[in-house]
Design an enzyme around this catalytic site. Structure first.
Site, PDB file in Angstrom:
ATOM      1  N   CYS B 170     -26.573   0.948   3.480  1.00 37.10           N
ATOM      2  CA  CYS B 170     -26.891   0.633   4.871  1.00 37.10           C
ATOM      3  C   CYS B 170     -25.614   0.811   5.688  1.00 37.10           C
ATOM      4  CB  CYS B 170     -27.402  -0.799   4.963  1.00 37.10           C
ATOM      5  SG  CYS B 170     -27.655  -1.339   6.652  1.00 37.10           S
ATOM      6  N   CYS B 247     -33.151  -0.610   5.049  1.00 33.36           N
ATOM      7  CA  CYS B 247     -32.385  -1.639   4.365  1.00 33.36           C
ATOM      8  C   CYS B 247     -33.190  -2.936   4.398  1.00 33.36           C
ATOM      9  CB  CYS B 247     -31.042  -1.811   5.066  1.00 33.36           C
ATOM     10  SG  CYS B 247     -30.162  -3.294   4.586  1.00 33.36           S
ATOM     11  N   CYS B 274     -24.745  -0.159 -21.287  1.00 35.94           N
ATOM     12  CA  CYS B 274     -23.795   0.665 -20.537  1.00 35.94           C
ATOM     13  C   CYS B 274     -22.965   1.505 -21.503  1.00 35.94           C
ATOM     14  CB  CYS B 274     -22.892  -0.239 -19.703  1.00 35.94           C
ATOM     15  SG  CYS B 274     -21.442   0.589 -19.058  1.00 35.94           S
ATOM     16  N   CYS B 289     -27.722  13.720 -15.803  1.00 35.82           N
ATOM     17  CA  CYS B 289     -27.588  14.679 -16.903  1.00 35.82           C
ATOM     18  C   CYS B 289     -28.859  14.626 -17.736  1.00 35.82           C
ATOM     19  CB  CYS B 289     -26.366  14.353 -17.759  1.00 35.82           C
ATOM     20  SG  CYS B 289     -26.283  12.653 -18.333  1.00 35.82           S
ATOM     21  N   CYS B 369       0.004  18.833   6.712  1.00 38.74           N
ATOM     22  CA  CYS B 369       1.268  18.602   7.386  1.00 38.74           C
ATOM     23  C   CYS B 369       2.139  17.716   6.496  1.00 38.74           C
ATOM     24  CB  CYS B 369       1.039  17.929   8.734  1.00 38.74           C
ATOM     25  SG  CYS B 369       2.576  17.485   9.549  1.00 38.74           S
ATOM     26  N   CYS B 374       1.528  11.713   8.652  1.00 39.01           N
ATOM     27  CA  CYS B 374       0.691  12.657   9.417  1.00 39.01           C
ATOM     28  C   CYS B 374      -0.355  13.214   8.462  1.00 39.01           C
ATOM     29  CB  CYS B 374       1.516  13.771  10.047  1.00 39.01           C
ATOM     30  SG  CYS B 374       0.474  14.933  10.958  1.00 39.01           S
ATOM     31  N   CYS B 406       0.880  15.905  14.556  1.00 41.69           N
ATOM     32  CA  CYS B 406       2.139  15.400  15.101  1.00 41.69           C
ATOM     33  C   CYS B 406       2.952  16.493  15.781  1.00 41.69           C
ATOM     34  CB  CYS B 406       2.947  14.749  13.988  1.00 41.69           C
ATOM     35  SG  CYS B 406       3.439  15.920  12.704  1.00 41.69           S
ATOM     36  N   CYS B 423      14.382  29.830   1.612  1.00 47.12           N
ATOM     37  CA  CYS B 423      13.979  28.432   1.681  1.00 47.12           C
ATOM     38  C   CYS B 423      15.038  27.463   1.153  1.00 47.12           C
ATOM     39  CB  CYS B 423      12.692  28.213   0.894  1.00 47.12           C
ATOM     40  SG  CYS B 423      11.254  28.847   1.740  1.00 47.12           S
ATOM     41  N   CYS B 483       3.858  14.411 -22.583  1.00 45.72           N
ATOM     42  CA  CYS B 483       4.467  15.606 -23.144  1.00 45.72           C
ATOM     43  C   CYS B 483       4.923  16.550 -22.039  1.00 45.72           C
ATOM     44  CB  CYS B 483       3.470  16.299 -24.070  1.00 45.72           C
ATOM     45  SG  CYS B 483       1.995  16.854 -23.206  1.00 45.72           S
TER      46      CYS B 483
END
Lengths: 165, 516
Positions: B170, B247, B274, B289, B369, B374, B406, B423, B483
């Site tokens: 709901c 609902c 379960c 499934c 970003c 941001c 931003c 870079c 690992c």
């Protein structure tokens, strides 16, 4: 008497925070143990198990008793138990520190699996080494080139490290 | 003394009464609306203990119709006279439909009734117009997920046990997972004054259009249908049911007040334990499934949280949902109604939504970003070949501005402030306006202190020290144990690489330095 009470109290503390699934699995492991496998929880930590796996028949590990440690992490059964051989073993999928290469312990883990099934899979791995998916490269290499010698080594290690007690 | 005691006792009992019966008192009066097919709406207060005949007797005079000439329709069923109101799953402010029977039809009914007089007299009584049935919530059985998995004929008791329970999300006003109610309307005109020709027997009956036909009482519906048929030859001359959910936790806010059905959540009628905790719980989630694996709702939450934490939700390739498969790893088991993840806490659900959006942006070739707080998703425009050939140094196509966020300008490749040239170890060029101001003002600035005072410098250094980039997508990756076999968790990358070699993971890596 006093110690018994303290012991019970401590046991209660240990079990208190334990999920019911772990309690159930532990109970079942005690009541209906898997043939050839024993898994006993540690006195101080119910998520830590002392495991002994007997070497399967008709394998180079026959007659050996292999100690392992098994730990159930915080989010078990959503993540896999951590298992390691403590007894030295000559096996292409187990490295010198006892770490095991088994898919169900990594990406193929499912919460539908259990401690019992994991230990059975490890026992099966002893019966059927897989040198094509190696962890110990030198062992795997020898297993592929000269299987006879590799099996002799495995038997020798079993006799030396897994039979002394 | 005893007077005082009695007084106190009286007051105490009164309070107890208020506490215990307060609820019942309120629910003793049910305020509902009755809509007619002539366009009237009546507001009526009912006692839930009344039956439909009582209701007709109240509604009839107000509408100027004889009670025998009315039929009452609710949730796709004409309600039988003997039906008790409180058995109908009616909530406060629910809408019932009162239909005036055409005189001819009524007479026909009466004729039929006299024919079956013996049965009738055994059954109910001698009154005319004994048509109608039990309300939908009384007859509806638990719906299986698949068409083929229909229920066989159950005994009365089994049917009682297997009665359908629905769960919905709901969104307003409850904002939570609640019990739900199945309702139906005409797919052509949207009127609720319909009777279904059969009960839905599986979820596809409810979810897919054109599975169940209805009889619609709305007068305008016929004209609507024929005008639709004129427009489009293909429109069939039959009316179909359109099912929807409400609902059950809040007072109905009108006909548009709907809720999303969470059809994988079911009452555990078969007592299946379960999959994860092995407890047998009353309410479970059944995965779509083949095996129909079951988890309890707590374990479902744990499963989601564990997968969310590792960012291991998956995109369903067929539909594009950001979702999870059955925890047992079954094929084709993705949850396709993502509102099921509303079982998570609001914070977790927000995280789920954020991850889903981010992964979607990344999969679509976009980027996020890199500025802290941001994280705006940016999908840069595809460059034409012409543009690419014009800027061989690639500086222009590496320059990304966070538009709509931003405003940060950064390098597409290294996700640092935009720079010209290679870079590595580049200082960001002065794009921010603050640095421009400080240049103009003429203060002497200690460059050493200024470099330490940069707000993101420390985290940048930490990232540089503690991470290695994925060799394929260059996402900074931290290794916190385990690992050397790394699997990139970035959506659509999943590259398997070696932490030591920083190249693709190979057998040799596995053999020589799997664990370092």
């Amino acid at each position: 008497m006093c110690w018994d009470a303290l012991d019970l109290w401590r046991q209660g503390l240990i079990m208190a925070d334990l999920p019911r699934r772990i309690i159930k699995e532990t109970q079942r492991l005690m009541q209906e143990p898997v043939p050839g496998i024993s898994a006993v929880p540690d006195d101080a930590n119910a998520r830590y198990f002392h495991v002994i796996v007997t070497g399967p028949e008709d394998s180079p590990f026959e007659g050996g008793l292999f100690k392992l440690e098994l730990f159930l992490p915080e989010d078990y059964p959503m993540s896999a138990p951590k298992v390691r051989f403590i007894t030295k073993i000559y096996h292409p999928n187990i490295d010198r520190l006892g770490r095991i290469c088994l898919d169900i312990l990594k990406d193929k883990w499912s919460p539908a699996l259990q401690i019992r099934t994991v230990l059975l899979s490890i026992q099966a791995l002893l019966s059927a080494p897989n040198p094509d998916d190696p962890l110990a490269n030198d062992v795997a290499e020898l297993w592929k080139i000269n299987e006879g010698e590799a099996i002799r080594n495995a038997k020798e290690w079993t006799r030396r490290y897994a039979m002394d007690n | 003394m005893s007077f005082l005691f009695n007084l106190l006792k009286g007051a105490f009992l009164r309070m107890l009464q208020l506490i215990w019966f307060g609820k019942r008192k309120i629910s003793n009066s049910l305020s509902i609306y009755v809509k007619t097919n002539t366009g009237n709406t009546l507001s009526i207060d009912l006692d839930p203990k009344w039956d439909i005949r009582n209701l007709k007797e109240i509604v009839g005079p107000q509408l100027g119709i004889s009670p025998e000439d009315i039929k009452i329709i609710f949730a796709g069923k004409e309600l039988h006279n003997s039906t008790i109101i409180e058995e109908c799953d009616l909530g406060q402010q629910s809408i019932l439909h009162a239909i005036k029977l055409p005189p001819g039809k009524n007479r026909l009914n009466r004729k039929k009734d006299t024919k079956n007089l013996i049965e009738e007299s055994i059954d109910e009584g001698s009154e005319a117009n004994e048509s109608g049935s039990k309300p939908l919530n009384e007859t509806l059985i638990d719906l299986p997920l698949e068409d083929s998995d229909r229920h066989e004929n159950h005994s009365e008791q089994e049917q009682q046990q297997a009665r359908a329970h629905f769960y919905v999300y709901c969104s307003l006003p409850c904002k939570s997972v609640e019990a739900g109610k199945l309702r139906v309307r005409c797919a052509t005109c949207g009127s609720g004054a319909v009777t279904v020709d059969r009960d839905p027997q599986c979820w596809p009956d409810v979810q897919q259009p054109r599975r169940i036909t209805v009889h619609c009482e709305n007068h305008d519906c016929q004209t609507l249908l024929s005008s639709l048929a004129q427009k489009d030859e293909g429109t069939p001359q039959v009316r179909y049911a359109q099912f929807y959910f409400k609902c059950a936790n809040h007072v109905s806010l009108g006909e548009k007040d709907e809720a999303v059905p969470l059809y994988l959540i079911k009452p555990n009628l078969r007592n299946v334990p379960c999959l994860a905790c092995t407890d047998t719980r009353d309410t479970v989630l059944v995965f779509p499934c083949e095996a129909g694996h079951v988890t309890c709702l707590d374990c479902f939450r744990d499963y989601c949280v564990a997968r969310l934490r590792d960012r291991q939700f998956e995109f369903d390739d067929n539909h594009g949902y950001y979702t999870l498969p059955c925890p047992a790893g079954c094929q084709n088991s993705h949850i396709s109604e993502v509102h099921h993840f509303r079982l998570l806490s609001p914070e977790q659900y927000e995280q789920y939504q954020r991850f889903g959006t981010e992964e979607y942006v990344l999969r679509a070739g976009g980027l996020l970003c890199p500025r802290p707080d941001c994280g705006m998703g940016i999908i840069p425009p595809d460059q034409t070949d012409e543009e690419r050939s014009r800027s061989p140094d690639e500086d222009d196509c590496r320059r990304i501005q966070c538009i709509g966020g931003c405003g940060y300008v950064f390098c597409r490749r290294c996700l640092q402030g935009f720079h010209v040239g290679e870079c590595d170890s580049q200082q960001p060029t002065t794009y921010s306006s603050t640095s421009a101001v400080s240049c103009l003002s003429g203060y002497a600035i200690d460059p050493l202190r200024a470099s330490e005072a940069k707000w993101d410098e420390a985290s940048k250094k930490t990232i540089q020290i503690s991470t290695k980039p994925c060799p394929k997508c260059r996402t900074p990756t931290e290794r916190d144990g385990g690992c050397m076999h790394m699997v990139c968790t970035r959506a659509g990358c999943s590259f398997q690489w070696c932490w030591v070699c920083q190249t693709e993971w190979t057998r040799d890596c596995m053999g020589s330095h799997w664990f370092g």
